[in-house]
Design a protein around this motif. Sequence first.
Motif, PDB file in Angstrom:
ATOM      1  N   SER A   8       0.806  -0.957   0.084  1.00  0.00           N
ATOM      2  CA  SER A   8       0.101  -0.022   0.107  1.00  0.00           C
ATOM      3  C   SER A   8       0.901   1.061  -0.035  1.00  0.00           C
ATOM      4  O   SER A   8       2.227   1.155   0.022  1.00  0.00           O
ATOM      5  N   SER A   9       0.433   2.442  -0.014  1.00  0.00           N
ATOM      6  CA  SER A   9       1.057   3.648  -0.115  1.00  0.00           C
ATOM      7  C   SER A   9       1.573   4.086   1.235  1.00  0.00           C
ATOM      8  O   SER A   9       2.698   4.406   1.137  1.00  0.00           O
ATOM      9  N   SER A  10       1.032   3.317   2.381  1.00  0.00           N
ATOM     10  CA  SER A  10       1.665   3.759   3.529  1.00  0.00           C
ATOM     11  C   SER A  10       2.971   2.955   3.665  1.00  0.00           C
ATOM     12  O   SER A  10       3.799   3.381   4.668  1.00  0.00           O
ATOM     13  N   ASP A  11       3.345   1.553   2.921  1.00  0.00           N
ATOM     14  CA  ASP A  11       4.536   1.125   3.202  1.00  0.00           C
ATOM     15  C   ASP A  11       5.772   1.972   2.452  1.00  0.00           C
ATOM     16  O   ASP A  11       6.849   1.661   2.850  1.00  0.00           O
ATOM     17  N   LYS A  12       5.164   2.796   1.541  1.00  0.00           N
ATOM     18  CA  LYS A  12       6.418   3.379   1.156  1.00  0.00           C
ATOM     19  C   LYS A  12       6.883   4.435   1.714  1.00  0.00           C
ATOM     20  O   LYS A  12       7.875   5.014   1.546  1.00  0.00           O
ATOM     21  N   LYS A  13       6.165   5.028   2.764  1.00  0.00           N
ATOM     22  CA  LYS A  13       6.407   6.071   3.523  1.00  0.00           C
ATOM     23  C   LYS A  13       7.402   5.569   4.670  1.00  0.00           C
ATOM     24  O   LYS A  13       7.287   4.435   4.912  1.00  0.00           O
ATOM     25  N   ALA A  14       8.270   6.250   5.066  1.00  0.00           N
ATOM     26  CA  ALA A  14       9.028   6.012   6.276  1.00  0.00           C
ATOM     27  C   ALA A  14       8.097   6.017   7.639  1.00  0.00           C
ATOM     28  O   ALA A  14       7.258   6.725   7.864  1.00  0.00           O
ATOM     29  N   LYS A  15       8.727   4.875   8.184  1.00  0.00           N
ATOM     30  CA  LYS A  15       7.913   4.529   9.575  1.00  0.00           C
ATOM     31  C   LYS A  15       8.707   4.929  10.628  1.00  0.00           C
ATOM     32  O   LYS A  15       9.945   4.553  10.434  1.00  0.00           O
ATOM     33  N   SER A  16       8.364   5.216  11.845  1.00  0.00           N
ATOM     34  CA  SER A  16       9.276   5.444  12.935  1.00  0.00           C
ATOM     35  C   SER A  16       8.665   4.575  13.918  1.00  0.00           C
ATOM     36  O   SER A  16       7.540   4.344  14.209  1.00  0.00           O
ATOM     37  N   CYS A  17       9.526   4.388  15.001  1.00  0.00           N
ATOM     38  CA  CYS A  17       9.317   3.209  15.856  1.00  0.00           C
ATOM     39  C   CYS A  17       9.863   3.989  17.342  1.00  0.00           C
ATOM     40  O   CYS A  17      10.844   4.421  17.211  1.00  0.00           O
ATOM     41  N   THR A  38      17.770  -5.707  29.724  1.00  0.00           N
ATOM     42  CA  THR A  38      17.236  -6.733  28.762  1.00  0.00           C
ATOM     43  C   THR A  38      15.537  -6.807  29.434  1.00  0.00           C
ATOM     44  O   THR A  38      14.931  -6.911  28.695  1.00  0.00           O
ATOM     45  N   TYR A  39      15.474  -6.643  30.782  1.00  0.00           N
ATOM     46  CA  TYR A  39      14.161  -6.499  31.270  1.00  0.00           C
ATOM     47  C   TYR A  39      13.322  -5.440  30.743  1.00  0.00           C
ATOM     48  O   TYR A  39      12.070  -5.507  30.121  1.00  0.00           O
ATOM     49  N   ARG A  40      14.191  -4.213  30.702  1.00  0.00           N
ATOM     50  CA  ARG A  40      13.598  -2.927  30.117  1.00  0.00           C
ATOM     51  C   ARG A  40      12.998  -3.331  28.572  1.00  0.00           C
ATOM     52  O   ARG A  40      11.926  -2.851  28.140  1.00  0.00           O
ATOM     53  N   ARG A  41      13.986  -3.844  27.614  1.00  0.00           N
ATOM     54  CA  ARG A  41      13.632  -4.042  26.319  1.00  0.00           C
ATOM     55  C   ARG A  41      12.365  -5.044  26.109  1.00  0.00           C
ATOM     56  O   ARG A  41      11.430  -4.615  25.506  1.00  0.00           O
ATOM     57  N   GLN A  42      12.373  -6.072  26.990  1.00  0.00           N
ATOM     58  CA  GLN A  42      11.266  -7.107  26.687  1.00  0.00           C
ATOM     59  C   GLN A  42       9.969  -6.677  27.320  1.00  0.00           C
ATOM     60  O   GLN A  42       8.790  -6.969  26.659  1.00  0.00           O
ATOM     61  N   HIS A  43       9.841  -5.369  28.383  1.00  0.00           N
ATOM     62  CA  HIS A  43       8.567  -5.050  28.755  1.00  0.00           C
ATOM     63  C   HIS A  43       8.288  -3.598  28.322  1.00  0.00           C
ATOM     64  O   HIS A  43       7.340  -3.136  28.922  1.00  0.00           O
ATOM     65  N   ALA A  44       9.132  -3.305  27.410  1.00  0.00           N
ATOM     66  CA  ALA A  44       8.758  -1.771  26.828  1.00  0.00           C
ATOM     67  C   ALA A  44       7.613  -1.933  25.967  1.00  0.00           C
ATOM     68  O   ALA A  44       7.249  -2.982  25.556  1.00  0.00           O
ATOM     69  N   THR A  45       7.006  -0.749  25.874  1.00  0.00           N
ATOM     70  CA  THR A  45       6.101  -0.295  25.069  1.00  0.00           C
ATOM     71  C   THR A  45       6.410   0.210  23.738  1.00  0.00           C
ATOM     72  O   THR A  45       7.000   1.125  23.741  1.00  0.00           O
ATOM     73  N   TYR A  46       6.075  -0.587  22.568  1.00  0.00           N
ATOM     74  CA  TYR A  46       6.798   0.071  21.241  1.00  0.00           C
ATOM     75  C   TYR A  46       5.486   0.766  20.491  1.00  0.00           C
ATOM     76  O   TYR A  46       4.418  -0.039  20.543  1.00  0.00           O
ATOM     77  N   THR A  47       5.277   1.760  19.745  1.00  0.00           N
ATOM     78  CA  THR A  47       4.423   2.346  19.182  1.00  0.00           C
ATOM     79  C   THR A  47       4.812   2.505  17.641  1.00  0.00           C
ATOM     80  O   THR A  47       6.329   3.199  17.557  1.00  0.00           O
ATOM     81  N   PHE A  48       4.321   2.187  16.540  1.00  0.00           N
ATOM     82  CA  PHE A  48       4.659   2.739  15.270  1.00  0.00           C
ATOM     83  C   PHE A  48       3.969   3.554  14.603  1.00  0.00           C
ATOM     84  O   PHE A  48       2.783   3.876  14.822  1.00  0.00           O
ATOM     85  N   SER A  49       4.602   4.351  13.961  1.00  0.00           N
ATOM     86  CA  SER A  49       3.916   5.800  13.450  1.00  0.00           C
ATOM     87  C   SER A  49       4.259   6.106  12.169  1.00  0.00           C
ATOM     88  O   SER A  49       5.246   5.587  11.657  1.00  0.00           O
TER      89      SER A  49
END
Length: 175
Positions: free
Chosen positions: A100-109, A164-175
């Motif tokens: 889709s057109s959204s795949d072409k745009k850059a995404k940030s995490c 390691t614990y911080r990475r595993q239990h962190a919340t990731y959001t994509f925009s």
Amino acid sequence: MQPISGINSGAAQTTVPITGVDEPKKVRRPENETLEHRQRPVMDEYVPEEKPEPSGHYRLGKDGNGRPKIYFDDPERAEDASNASDASDRGKGAEEPEKSSSDKKAKSCTCNTDKVDREIEKLKKQKQELEKQINRETDETKVGDLKAKLAQVERELSQKDNDTYRRQHATYTFS
């Protein structure tokens, strides 16, 4: 001693001919064998096959950037696609999803560790309170119970207060 090379090798052969037995025949190559008649080496052969019918299974594949991706062979989607297009395109939807057109745009995490940080701060405060209570307490049985609780909090804090614990239990959001 006598050297081995001096032993008579004819001693093992019988000197009396055996009657009724023909001499062994000599093995010869066929006269008509040439280079053309020799057997050629067996080679693998590519036989293209038709795309299989979607079976409703998950399979591993790669996306456009070469990263691993899981695809689902959806039989219902294949039926819809076959009604809309040729039967030769069947299963094409299971191979690679449309971009889709959204795949072409850059995404940030964005990674958010606020929840984990609050949990660790809570454990540190609990540890400080237990240490204060141990210092104030005069009853030895209560001091023993508080020390056991303090040891448990310290173990939990040592498990959770690391990257390691911080990475595993962190919340990731994509925009």
